[in-house]
Scaffold this motif. Structure first.
Motif, PDB file in Angstrom:
ATOM      1  N   VAL A   5       0.844  -1.195   0.000  1.00  0.00           N
ATOM      2  CA  VAL A   5       0.000   0.000   0.000  1.00  0.00           C
ATOM      3  C   VAL A   5       0.882   1.249   0.000  1.00  0.00           C
ATOM      4  CG1 VAL A   5      -1.652   1.341   1.357  1.00  0.00           C
ATOM      5  CG2 VAL A   5      -1.945  -1.119   1.119  1.00  0.00           C
ATOM      6  N   LYS A   6       0.579   2.153  -0.920  1.00  0.00           N
ATOM      7  CA  LYS A   6       1.372   3.363  -1.069  1.00  0.00           C
ATOM      8  C   LYS A   6       0.599   4.630  -0.687  1.00  0.00           C
ATOM      9  CE  LYS A   6       4.492   1.696  -4.693  1.00  0.00           C
ATOM     10  NZ  LYS A   6       4.777   0.508  -4.034  1.00  0.00           N
ATOM     11  N   GLY A   7      -0.534   4.467  -0.074  1.00  0.00           N
ATOM     12  CA  GLY A   7      -1.289   5.645   0.337  1.00  0.00           C
ATOM     13  C   GLY A   7      -2.673   5.279   0.803  1.00  0.00           C
ATOM     14  N   LEU A   8      -3.351   6.257   1.367  1.00  0.00           N
ATOM     15  CA  LEU A   8      -4.681   6.042   1.913  1.00  0.00           C
ATOM     16  C   LEU A   8      -5.694   5.678   0.826  1.00  0.00           C
ATOM     17  CD1 LEU A   8      -6.337   6.036   4.479  1.00  0.00           C
ATOM     18  CD2 LEU A   8      -6.742   8.485   4.157  1.00  0.00           C
ATOM     19  N   GLN A  21      -5.174   4.044  -1.958  1.00  0.00           N
ATOM     20  CA  GLN A  21      -4.972   2.642  -2.348  1.00  0.00           C
ATOM     21  C   GLN A  21      -5.497   1.701  -1.261  1.00  0.00           C
ATOM     22  OE1 GLN A  21      -0.896   1.416  -3.024  1.00  0.00           O
ATOM     23  NE2 GLN A  21      -1.550  -0.208  -4.405  1.00  0.00           N
ATOM     24  N   LEU A  22      -5.274   2.055  -0.003  1.00  0.00           N
ATOM     25  CA  LEU A  22      -5.789   1.244   1.099  1.00  0.00           C
ATOM     26  C   LEU A  22      -7.313   1.176   1.047  1.00  0.00           C
ATOM     27  CD1 LEU A  22      -5.334  -0.389   3.680  1.00  0.00           C
ATOM     28  CD2 LEU A  22      -5.388   1.779   4.945  1.00  0.00           C
ATOM     29  N   LYS A  23      -7.954   2.304   0.771  1.00  0.00           N
ATOM     30  CA  LYS A  23      -9.416   2.324   0.649  1.00  0.00           C
ATOM     31  C   LYS A  23      -9.889   1.408  -0.477  1.00  0.00           C
ATOM     32  CE  LYS A  23     -10.193   7.021   2.353  1.00  0.00           C
ATOM     33  NZ  LYS A  23     -10.611   8.378   1.967  1.00  0.00           N
ATOM     34  N   GLU A  24      -9.188   1.437  -1.606  1.00  0.00           N
ATOM     35  CA  GLU A  24      -9.560   0.570  -2.737  1.00  0.00           C
ATOM     36  C   GLU A  24      -9.410  -0.901  -2.367  1.00  0.00           C
ATOM     37  OE1 GLU A  24     -10.997   1.306  -5.694  1.00  0.00           O
ATOM     38  OE2 GLU A  24     -11.175   3.301  -4.817  1.00  0.00           O
ATOM     39  N   TYR A  25      -8.329  -1.255  -1.681  1.00  0.00           N
ATOM     40  CA  TYR A  25      -8.135  -2.645  -1.251  1.00  0.00           C
ATOM     41  C   TYR A  25      -9.237  -3.082  -0.291  1.00  0.00           C
ATOM     42  CZ  TYR A  25      -3.418  -3.151  -3.243  1.00  0.00           C
ATOM     43  OH  TYR A  25      -2.334  -3.276  -4.079  1.00  0.00           O
ATOM     44  N   LEU A  26      -9.565  -2.196   0.658  1.00  0.00           N
ATOM     45  CA  LEU A  26     -10.625  -2.530   1.616  1.00  0.00           C
ATOM     46  C   LEU A  26     -11.968  -2.685   0.917  1.00  0.00           C
ATOM     47  CD1 LEU A  26      -9.660  -0.227   4.609  1.00  0.00           C
ATOM     48  CD2 LEU A  26      -9.507  -2.725   4.501  1.00  0.00           C
TER      49      LEU A  26
END
Length: 98
Positions: free
Chosen positions: A77-80, A82-87
């Motif tokens: 994860v390279k940022g918030l 991207q984390l939101k997309e993964y979640l």
């Protein structure tokens, strides 16, 4: 993972679907794409469309919801955003009722 799509002109299409699918119908091409169409639009003599979708969802769940894979994805994860997309993708995978 993917369900095989028997495109016109291929041996599988010629053997199993040539006389079943009317290529002149305007909406028939939805069966030949995994984007926006019916990924498992054909079914088979062994599995219904619903069963094929269920197997596909199960394969994705078993692959992506393993602890090792989750940790691997988190490390990348390279940022918030991207984390939101993964979640979002993970929750969609968990809540898919297929």
């Amino acid at each position: 993972y993917a369900v095989m799509i028997p495109y016109p002109g291929t041996p599988v299409y010629e053997k199993y679907y040539r006389d079943v699918i009317d290529l002149s119908k305007p909406d028939v091409w939805k069966y030949f794409t995994s984007l926006g169409g019916s990924l498992t639009g054909f079914g088979s003599k062994n599995f219904t469309n619903k069963e094929l979708n269920k197997f596909l969802t199960l394969a994705f769940r078993r692959f992506y919801l393993r602890p090792a894979k989750i940790f691997q994805l988190i490390r990348k994860v390279k940022g918030l955003d991207q984390l939101k997309e993964y979640l979002k993708a993970g929750l969609a995978l968990i809540h898919n009722k297929s």
